[in-house]
Design a protein around this motif. Structure first.
Motif, PDB file in Angstrom:
ATOM      1  N   ALA A  95      20.768  54.221  85.628  1.00  0.00           N
ATOM      2  CA  ALA A  95      22.344  53.616  85.603  1.00  0.00           C
ATOM      3  C   ALA A  95      22.825  53.674  84.589  1.00  0.00           C
ATOM      4  O   ALA A  95      24.160  53.727  84.276  1.00  0.00           O
ATOM      5  CB  ALA A  95      22.259  52.349  86.475  1.00  0.00           C
ATOM      6  N   GLY A  96      22.062  53.272  83.399  1.00  0.00           N
ATOM      7  CA  GLY A  96      22.553  53.453  82.117  1.00  0.00           C
ATOM      8  C   GLY A  96      23.338  54.693  81.417  1.00  0.00           C
ATOM      9  O   GLY A  96      25.016  54.537  81.154  1.00  0.00           O
ATOM     10  N   ALA A  98      24.864  56.962  83.337  1.00  0.00           N
ATOM     11  CA  ALA A  98      26.054  57.258  84.351  1.00  0.00           C
ATOM     12  C   ALA A  98      27.257  56.426  83.770  1.00  0.00           C
ATOM     13  O   ALA A  98      28.487  56.911  83.601  1.00  0.00           O
ATOM     14  CB  ALA A  98      25.620  56.709  85.600  1.00  0.00           C
ATOM     15  N   ILE A  99      27.005  55.044  83.619  1.00  0.00           N
ATOM     16  CA  ILE A  99      27.738  54.268  83.215  1.00  0.00           C
ATOM     17  C   ILE A  99      28.378  54.371  81.679  1.00  0.00           C
ATOM     18  O   ILE A  99      29.532  54.588  81.175  1.00  0.00           O
ATOM     19  CB  ILE A  99      27.419  52.598  83.184  1.00  0.00           C
ATOM     20  N   GLY A 100      27.638  54.984  80.855  1.00  0.00           N
ATOM     21  CA  GLY A 100      27.885  55.075  79.427  1.00  0.00           C
ATOM     22  C   GLY A 100      28.661  56.462  79.241  1.00  0.00           C
ATOM     23  O   GLY A 100      29.862  56.660  78.399  1.00  0.00           O
ATOM     24  N   ALA A 102      30.564  57.815  81.710  1.00  0.00           N
ATOM     25  CA  ALA A 102      32.052  57.547  82.357  1.00  0.00           C
ATOM     26  C   ALA A 102      32.721  56.518  81.221  1.00  0.00           C
ATOM     27  O   ALA A 102      33.931  56.946  80.965  1.00  0.00           O
ATOM     28  CB  ALA A 102      31.968  56.712  83.570  1.00  0.00           C
ATOM     29  N   THR A 103      32.086  55.948  80.420  1.00  0.00           N
ATOM     30  CA  THR A 103      32.785  54.869  79.265  1.00  0.00           C
ATOM     31  C   THR A 103      33.150  55.699  78.140  1.00  0.00           C
ATOM     32  O   THR A 103      34.318  55.897  77.784  1.00  0.00           O
ATOM     33  CB  THR A 103      32.074  53.847  78.948  1.00  0.00           C
TER      34      THR A 103
END
Length: 160
Positions: A95-96, A98-100, A102-103
């Motif tokens: 998950a890391g 993908a979130i990183g 996008a941010t």
């Protein structure tokens, strides 16, 4: 140059002479300083991310020492214990990035004015940094899992 100017007009005062290289360097000093500052902060951020990932992953394994000791005492092989710990950690690691990413895509809009000679959405950066952090997370999970798999079950059970 001073001699030629003095020959042409001896009353002309020359206060400062600079090469075009010096003029260019002076005009880019602010941007160079901001870029260096940004690079330092990025390096510190990457180091903190690595330490944080390693710390979180290591703590997750330490919390499960008793469970892992019971599994080893009941006959689980060391490779099974390592795989169990590694598999659970990889779920979190997935998950890391993908979130990183996008941010980071959103944050690049604010930083576009400060970037010179590189695109705001540089594919090399958007691939290499998450890959590096995933490798760090895998190692961070593998090292404590290896220690946990070698632990004496009796000691692990007495630790709590």
């Amino acid at each position: 140059v001073r001699q030629v100017v003095a020959e042409l007009d001896p009353g002309l005062a020359i206060t400062s002479m600079r090469t075009m290289h010096e003029v260019r360097a002076a005009s880019l000093a602010r941007e160079r300083f901001l870029t260096t500052l940004l690079l330092v902060f990025a390096g510190v951020g990457l180091a903190l991310a690595i330490v944080g990932v390693y710390g979180v992953m290591g703590q997750m394994v330490r919390r499960r020492v008793r469970e892992l000791g019971i599994r080893i005492a009941l006959g689980a092989r060391a490779s099974d214990v390592r795989w169990l710990v590694g598999r659970n950690g990889l779920r979190l690691v997935a998950a890391g990035p993908a979130i990183g990413i996008a941010t980071a895509l959103l944050a690049t809009r604010a930083m576009e004015a400060m970037l010179f000679g590189v695109a705001a959405r540089d594919p090399l950066t958007f691939v290499s940094v998450p890959v590096f952090l995933v490798i760090t997370a895998v190692v961070a999970r593998w090292v404590p899992a290896t220690f946990a798999s070698r632990a004496d079950p009796a000691t692990a059970l007495r630790s709590e």
